[in-house]
Design a protein around this motif. Structure first.
Motif, PDB file in Angstrom:
ATOM      1  N   ALA A  24       0.836  -1.199   0.000  1.00  0.00           N
ATOM      2  CA  ALA A  24       0.000   0.000   0.000  1.00  0.00           C
ATOM      3  C   ALA A  24       0.869   1.247   0.000  1.00  0.00           C
ATOM      4  CB  ALA A  24      -0.924   0.008   1.220  1.00  0.00           C
ATOM      5  N   VAL A  25       0.327   2.320  -0.553  1.00  0.00           N
ATOM      6  CA  VAL A  25       0.947   3.646  -0.544  1.00  0.00           C
ATOM      7  C   VAL A  25      -0.142   4.642  -0.182  1.00  0.00           C
ATOM      8  CG1 VAL A  25       2.739   3.087  -2.233  1.00  0.00           C
ATOM      9  CG2 VAL A  25       0.536   3.991  -3.016  1.00  0.00           C
ATOM     10  N   GLY A  26       0.242   5.854   0.219  1.00  0.00           N
ATOM     11  CA  GLY A  26      -0.768   6.852   0.539  1.00  0.00           C
ATOM     12  C   GLY A  26      -0.179   8.083   1.190  1.00  0.00           C
ATOM     13  N   THR A  27      -1.070   8.976   1.596  1.00  0.00           N
ATOM     14  CA  THR A  27      -0.668  10.225   2.232  1.00  0.00           C
ATOM     15  C   THR A  27      -1.629  10.553   3.362  1.00  0.00           C
ATOM     16  OG1 THR A  27       0.167  11.056   0.127  1.00  0.00           O
ATOM     17  CG2 THR A  27      -0.198  12.673   1.855  1.00  0.00           C
ATOM     18  N   LEU A  28      -1.070  11.042   4.454  1.00  0.00           N
ATOM     19  CA  LEU A  28      -1.842  11.535   5.594  1.00  0.00           C
ATOM     20  C   LEU A  28      -1.444  12.989   5.795  1.00  0.00           C
ATOM     21  CD1 LEU A  28      -3.768  10.336   7.779  1.00  0.00           C
ATOM     22  CD2 LEU A  28      -1.764  10.178   9.240  1.00  0.00           C
ATOM     23  N   THR A  29      -2.430  13.882   5.935  1.00  0.00           N
ATOM     24  CA  THR A  29      -2.165  15.313   6.105  1.00  0.00           C
ATOM     25  C   THR A  29      -2.843  15.799   7.380  1.00  0.00           C
ATOM     26  OG1 THR A  29      -2.072  15.600   3.707  1.00  0.00           O
ATOM     27  CG2 THR A  29      -2.377  17.587   5.028  1.00  0.00           C
ATOM     28  N   LEU A  30      -2.077  16.497   8.222  1.00  0.00           N
ATOM     29  CA  LEU A  30      -2.598  17.061   9.465  1.00  0.00           C
ATOM     30  C   LEU A  30      -2.524  18.576   9.366  1.00  0.00           C
ATOM     31  CD1 LEU A  30      -0.908  14.333  10.089  1.00  0.00           C
ATOM     32  CD2 LEU A  30      -1.284  14.965  12.435  1.00  0.00           C
ATOM     33  N   THR A  31      -3.588  19.256   9.749  1.00  0.00           N
ATOM     34  CA  THR A  31      -3.605  20.711   9.784  1.00  0.00           C
ATOM     35  C   THR A  31      -3.043  21.158  11.129  1.00  0.00           C
ATOM     36  OG1 THR A  31      -5.529  20.755   8.335  1.00  0.00           O
ATOM     37  CG2 THR A  31      -5.068  22.758   9.609  1.00  0.00           C
ATOM     38  N   VAL A  32      -1.921  21.878  11.098  1.00  0.00           N
ATOM     39  CA  VAL A  32      -1.235  22.281  12.323  1.00  0.00           C
ATOM     40  C   VAL A  32      -2.154  23.106  13.227  1.00  0.00           C
ATOM     41  CG1 VAL A  32       0.679  23.642  13.269  1.00  0.00           C
ATOM     42  CG2 VAL A  32       1.061  22.149  11.298  1.00  0.00           C
ATOM     43  N   ALA A  33      -2.951  24.000  12.641  1.00  0.00           N
ATOM     44  CA  ALA A  33      -3.834  24.857  13.435  1.00  0.00           C
ATOM     45  C   ALA A  33      -4.858  24.054  14.238  1.00  0.00           C
ATOM     46  CB  ALA A  33      -4.545  25.865  12.533  1.00  0.00           C
ATOM     47  N   SER A  34      -5.060  22.788  13.896  1.00  0.00           N
ATOM     48  CA  SER A  34      -6.044  21.970  14.607  1.00  0.00           C
ATOM     49  C   SER A  34      -5.479  21.300  15.862  1.00  0.00           C
ATOM     50  CB  SER A  34      -6.621  20.902  13.671  1.00  0.00           C
ATOM     51  OG  SER A  34      -5.695  19.850  13.451  1.00  0.00           O
ATOM     52  N   LEU A  35      -4.185  21.487  16.152  1.00  0.00           N
ATOM     53  CA  LEU A  35      -3.597  20.878  17.346  1.00  0.00           C
ATOM     54  C   LEU A  35      -4.265  21.437  18.594  1.00  0.00           C
ATOM     55  CD1 LEU A  35      -1.505  19.085  18.746  1.00  0.00           C
ATOM     56  CD2 LEU A  35       0.085  21.018  18.631  1.00  0.00           C
ATOM     57  N   GLY A  93       8.007   5.602   5.121  1.00  0.00           N
ATOM     58  CA  GLY A  93       7.532   6.827   4.492  1.00  0.00           C
ATOM     59  C   GLY A  93       8.408   8.016   4.813  1.00  0.00           C
ATOM     60  N   ARG A  94       7.864   9.203   4.521  1.00  0.00           N
ATOM     61  CA  ARG A  94       8.559  10.467   4.793  1.00  0.00           C
ATOM     62  C   ARG A  94       7.613  11.386   5.541  1.00  0.00           C
ATOM     63  NH1 ARG A  94      13.428  10.999   3.012  1.00  0.00           N
ATOM     64  NH2 ARG A  94      13.590  13.243   3.100  1.00  0.00           N
ATOM     65  N   LEU A  95       8.085  11.866   6.680  1.00  0.00           N
ATOM     66  CA  LEU A  95       7.353  12.835   7.476  1.00  0.00           C
ATOM     67  C   LEU A  95       7.884  14.217   7.128  1.00  0.00           C
ATOM     68  CD1 LEU A  95       5.375  13.526   9.776  1.00  0.00           C
ATOM     69  CD2 LEU A  95       7.269  13.155  11.371  1.00  0.00           C
ATOM     70  N   THR A  96       6.968  15.155   6.854  1.00  0.00           N
ATOM     71  CA  THR A  96       7.363  16.528   6.547  1.00  0.00           C
ATOM     72  C   THR A  96       6.709  17.461   7.553  1.00  0.00           C
ATOM     73  OG1 THR A  96       7.555  16.021   4.197  1.00  0.00           O
ATOM     74  CG2 THR A  96       7.392  18.345   4.790  1.00  0.00           C
ATOM     75  N   ALA A  97       7.554  18.251   8.239  1.00  0.00           N
ATOM     76  CA  ALA A  97       7.101  19.259   9.197  1.00  0.00           C
ATOM     77  C   ALA A  97       8.004  20.473   9.034  1.00  0.00           C
ATOM     78  CB  ALA A  97       7.194  18.723  10.627  1.00  0.00           C
ATOM     79  N   ARG A  98       7.424  21.645   9.061  1.00  0.00           N
ATOM     80  CA  ARG A  98       8.187  22.902   8.904  1.00  0.00           C
ATOM     81  C   ARG A  98       8.996  22.921   7.610  1.00  0.00           C
ATOM     82  NH1 ARG A  98       9.414  26.181  13.710  1.00  0.00           N
ATOM     83  NH2 ARG A  98      11.236  26.804  12.529  1.00  0.00           N
ATOM     84  N   GLY A  99       8.519  22.233   6.577  1.00  0.00           N
ATOM     85  CA  GLY A  99       9.218  22.200   5.304  1.00  0.00           C
ATOM     86  C   GLY A  99      10.413  21.266   5.274  1.00  0.00           C
ATOM     87  N   PHE A 142       5.881  24.392  15.478  1.00  0.00           N
ATOM     88  CA  PHE A 142       5.335  24.008  14.170  1.00  0.00           C
ATOM     89  C   PHE A 142       5.335  25.124  13.126  1.00  0.00           C
ATOM     90  CE2 PHE A 142       3.413  20.730  16.902  1.00  0.00           C
ATOM     91  CZ  PHE A 142       3.827  19.605  16.214  1.00  0.00           C
ATOM     92  N   ASP A 143       5.348  26.389  13.556  1.00  0.00           N
ATOM     93  CA  ASP A 143       5.362  27.527  12.638  1.00  0.00           C
ATOM     94  C   ASP A 143       4.213  27.433  11.628  1.00  0.00           C
ATOM     95  OD1 ASP A 143       6.148  29.910  11.526  1.00  0.00           O
ATOM     96  OD2 ASP A 143       7.864  29.067  10.438  1.00  0.00           O
ATOM     97  N   ALA A 144       2.994  27.355  12.156  1.00  0.00           N
ATOM     98  CA  ALA A 144       1.800  27.136  11.335  1.00  0.00           C
ATOM     99  C   ALA A 144       1.570  28.220  10.293  1.00  0.00           C
ATOM    100  CB  ALA A 144       0.565  27.012  12.234  1.00  0.00           C
ATOM    101  N   ASP A 145       1.985  29.457  10.569  1.00  0.00           N
ATOM    102  CA  ASP A 145       1.780  30.516   9.577  1.00  0.00           C
ATOM    103  C   ASP A 145       2.550  30.243   8.289  1.00  0.00           C
ATOM    104  OD1 ASP A 145       0.090  31.897  11.257  1.00  0.00           O
ATOM    105  OD2 ASP A 145       1.627  33.325  11.922  1.00  0.00           O
ATOM    106  N   ASN A 146       3.738  29.666   8.406  1.00  0.00           N
ATOM    107  CA  ASN A 146       4.556  29.367   7.236  1.00  0.00           C
ATOM    108  C   ASN A 146       4.450  27.919   6.765  1.00  0.00           C
ATOM    109  OD1 ASN A 146       5.854  31.981   6.861  1.00  0.00           O
ATOM    110  ND2 ASN A 146       6.777  31.547   8.851  1.00  0.00           N
ATOM    111  N   HIS A 147       4.024  27.038   7.666  1.00  0.00           N
ATOM    112  CA  HIS A 147       3.941  25.605   7.347  1.00  0.00           C
ATOM    113  C   HIS A 147       2.637  25.060   7.951  1.00  0.00           C
ATOM    114  CE1 HIS A 147       8.101  25.881   6.080  1.00  0.00           C
ATOM    115  NE2 HIS A 147       8.348  26.513   7.220  1.00  0.00           N
ATOM    116  N   PRO A 148       1.511  25.317   7.285  1.00  0.00           N
ATOM    117  CA  PRO A 148       0.206  24.995   7.874  1.00  0.00           C
ATOM    118  C   PRO A 148      -0.131  23.509   7.957  1.00  0.00           C
ATOM    119  CG  PRO A 148      -0.059  25.876   5.658  1.00  0.00           C
ATOM    120  CD  PRO A 148       1.395  26.013   6.011  1.00  0.00           C
ATOM    121  N   GLU A 149       0.670  22.653   7.314  1.00  0.00           N
ATOM    122  CA  GLU A 149       0.352  21.226   7.328  1.00  0.00           C
ATOM    123  C   GLU A 149       1.575  20.380   7.666  1.00  0.00           C
ATOM    124  OE1 GLU A 149      -3.159  21.053   3.971  1.00  0.00           O
ATOM    125  OE2 GLU A 149      -1.106  20.599   3.346  1.00  0.00           O
ATOM    126  N   LEU A 150       1.294  19.248   8.276  1.00  0.00           N
ATOM    127  CA  LEU A 150       2.257  18.166   8.432  1.00  0.00           C
ATOM    128  C   LEU A 150       1.804  17.076   7.480  1.00  0.00           C
ATOM    129  CD1 LEU A 150       2.225  17.799  12.322  1.00  0.00           C
ATOM    130  CD2 LEU A 150       3.922  18.999  10.984  1.00  0.00           C
TER     131      LEU A 150
END
Length: 171
Positions: free
Chosen positions: A51-62, A106-112, A79-87
């Motif tokens: 399987a492959v896929g993507t999970l996206t979290l909205t930082v502002a929802s923490l 997989g690859r986790l992306t946070a703050r770019g 998290f710097d949500a203003d510049n990086h609104p998603e994980l």
């Protein structure tokens, strides 16, 4: 993944899924807990069972149940949500091994910043129309530019706990 898990496209059931974090603070005396309330995702189970896929979290929802702390976590020290609104977590491979164990790469992306992340999930339910995965793994916040640590009070590792339910959408 198994005969019971159909190939095709799957969509995250947001109402039945959770992504939570736990982090030791105040020199390990306090565990801060929180959850991301806006999570989306999709995946594909391939004919070979991987399987492959993507999970996206909205930082502002923490939400840690402490508005002042939440504002700090969403700010530039963390998290710097203003510049990086998603994980995002991009699953490059998920394979069923040893009964109900799912090896996830997989690859986790946070703050770019993207880093490889590997962990073992557990397939806790699967039929032709839905599947549920539970996982718990650690993330080193320093690897994502979140090194703020007043007086050395905050541990480097954050524990991420997930329950992810996917609904089959197409063949």
């Amino acid at each position: 993944m198994t005969v019971a898990v159909e190939t095709g496209l799957w969509q995250l059931d947001t109402a039945a899924s959770t992504v939570a974090i736990k982090h030791k603070s105040i020199w390990g005396l306090v565990t801060v807990k929180g959850a991301f309330t806006a999570v989306t995702g999709q995946g594909e189970v391939r004919p070979d069972g991987s399987a492959v896929g993507t999970l996206t979290l909205t930082v502002a929802s923490l939400d840690t149940k402490n508005p002042k702390r939440d504002t700090h976590l969403k700010g530039p020290d963390f998290f710097d949500a203003d510049n990086h609104p998603e994980l995002t977590f991009a699953v490059r491979s998920a394979e069923l091994r040893d009964g109900d164990k799912v090896h996830v790469v997989g690859r986790l992306t946070a703050r770019g910043i993207s880093r490889p992340q590997t962990f073992t999930a557990r397939l806790t339910g699967a039929d032709a129309d839905a599947l549920t995965l539970d996982a718990e793994f650690s993330v080193d916040r320093n690897q994502f530019g979140m090194g703020w640590n007043q007086l050395g009070m905050i541990a480097r590792l954050t524990t991420v706990t997930t329950t992810l339910r996917f609904i089959r959408t197409a063949a």
